[in-house]
Design a protein around this motif. Structure first.
Motif, PDB file in Angstrom:
ATOM      1  N   GLN A  52       0.826  -1.195   0.000  1.00 40.19           N
ATOM      2  CA  GLN A  52       0.000   0.000   0.000  1.00 40.19           C
ATOM      3  C   GLN A  52       0.867   1.255   0.000  1.00 40.19           C
ATOM      4  OE1 GLN A  52      -2.770   0.283   3.272  1.00 40.19           O
ATOM      5  NE2 GLN A  52      -3.568   2.248   2.592  1.00 40.19           N
ATOM      6  N   LEU A  54       1.432   4.984   0.473  1.00 42.82           N
ATOM      7  CA  LEU A  54       0.740   5.888   1.395  1.00 42.82           C
ATOM      8  C   LEU A  54       0.910   7.362   1.098  1.00 42.82           C
ATOM      9  CD1 LEU A  54       1.720   4.317   4.826  1.00 42.82           C
ATOM     10  CD2 LEU A  54      -0.508   4.279   3.733  1.00 42.82           C
ATOM     11  N   ASP A  73      -5.319   8.059  -1.773  1.00 43.48           N
ATOM     12  CA  ASP A  73      -6.680   7.815  -1.291  1.00 43.48           C
ATOM     13  C   ASP A  73      -7.015   6.328  -1.353  1.00 43.48           C
ATOM     14  OD1 ASP A  73      -7.595   7.170  -3.892  1.00 43.48           O
ATOM     15  OD2 ASP A  73      -8.335   9.190  -4.256  1.00 43.48           O
ATOM     16  N   ARG A  74      -8.129   5.954  -0.773  1.00 39.22           N
ATOM     17  CA  ARG A  74      -8.499   4.535  -0.676  1.00 39.22           C
ATOM     18  C   ARG A  74      -8.783   3.905  -2.031  1.00 39.22           C
ATOM     19  NH1 ARG A  74     -10.802   7.006   3.873  1.00 39.22           N
ATOM     20  NH2 ARG A  74      -9.987   6.145   5.807  1.00 39.22           N
ATOM     21  N   HIS A  79      -5.110  12.267  -2.906  1.00 40.67           N
ATOM     22  CA  HIS A  79      -5.757  13.454  -2.365  1.00 40.67           C
ATOM     23  C   HIS A  79      -4.958  14.654  -2.859  1.00 40.67           C
ATOM     24  CE1 HIS A  79      -8.627  11.615   0.409  1.00 40.67           C
ATOM     25  NE2 HIS A  79      -7.702  10.703   0.661  1.00 40.67           N
ATOM     26  N   ASP A 108      -9.356  13.434   6.142  1.00 42.76           N
ATOM     27  CA  ASP A 108      -9.494  11.994   6.360  1.00 42.76           C
ATOM     28  C   ASP A 108      -8.163  11.410   6.803  1.00 42.76           C
ATOM     29  OD1 ASP A 108     -12.149  12.004   5.435  1.00 42.76           O
ATOM     30  OD2 ASP A 108     -11.520  11.662   3.363  1.00 42.76           O
ATOM     31  N   TRP A 109      -8.227  10.393   7.663  1.00 51.37           N
ATOM     32  CA  TRP A 109      -7.032   9.665   8.071  1.00 51.37           C
ATOM     33  C   TRP A 109      -6.977   8.362   7.287  1.00 51.37           C
ATOM     34  CZ3 TRP A 109      -3.077  11.179  11.163  1.00 51.37           C
ATOM     35  CH2 TRP A 109      -3.253  12.383  11.866  1.00 51.37           C
ATOM     36  N   ILE A 110      -5.881   8.132   6.597  1.00 45.91           N
ATOM     37  CA  ILE A 110      -5.654   6.897   5.849  1.00 45.91           C
ATOM     38  C   ILE A 110      -4.767   6.014   6.713  1.00 45.91           C
ATOM     39  CG2 ILE A 110      -4.788   5.897   3.698  1.00 45.91           C
ATOM     40  CD1 ILE A 110      -7.212   7.855   3.399  1.00 45.91           C
ATOM     41  N   ARG A 111      -5.271   4.834   7.053  1.00 44.84           N
ATOM     42  CA  ARG A 111      -4.548   3.924   7.927  1.00 44.84           C
ATOM     43  C   ARG A 111      -3.961   2.775   7.121  1.00 44.84           C
ATOM     44  NH1 ARG A 111      -6.074   3.411  13.408  1.00 44.84           N
ATOM     45  NH2 ARG A 111      -6.152   1.176  13.125  1.00 44.84           N
TER      46      ARG A 111
END
Length: 115
Positions: A52, A54, A73-74, A79, A108-111
């Motif tokens: 992934q 990030l 982004d997911r 973003h 938004d928080w991306i984990r």
């Protein structure tokens, strides 16, 4: 603000199990790229955890902090880029670091967790 085009940069170094805030983050890969720009050297850091991607952070090697950053982004896009360093938090399970959370320009928080 456009994201840096990594094909215009030369790989400089890679860190596996890279550190953040002095703590090793298992699975965090930090790749650094550089290119000359006049009398300065531009730098981009690409951070991923497992498969992934990030975060991109970029600026110049003679500056203490990032000039800009963008968070993935997911859906696999980006973003919008923002000025400054990214907001990043370690994710812990007890004392162990198991991942990172990165705040996107949208708030938004991306984990991302190490598997």
């Amino acid at each position: 603000m456009d994201l840096p085009e990594l094909s215009e940069f030369v790989p400089h170094r890679t860190e596996d199990d890279a550190s953040f805030e002095g703590m090793t983050v298992p699975g965090l890969r930090a790749e650094f790229f550089r290119r000359p720009e006049g009398d300065r050297v531009a730098s981009v850091g690409r951070y991923s955890l497992g498969d992934q991607e990030l975060l991109l952070a970029w600026g110049y090697v003679d500056e203490e902090h990032c000039r800009h950053n963008a968070v993935r982004d997911r859906a696999g896009g980006w973003h919008p880029a923002v000025a400054g360093c990214p907001q990043v938090e370690l994710i812990r399970e007890g004392p162990a670091v198991v991942g990172l959370a990165v705040q996107a320009s949208t708030g938004d928080w991306i984990r991302a967790l190490h598997h």
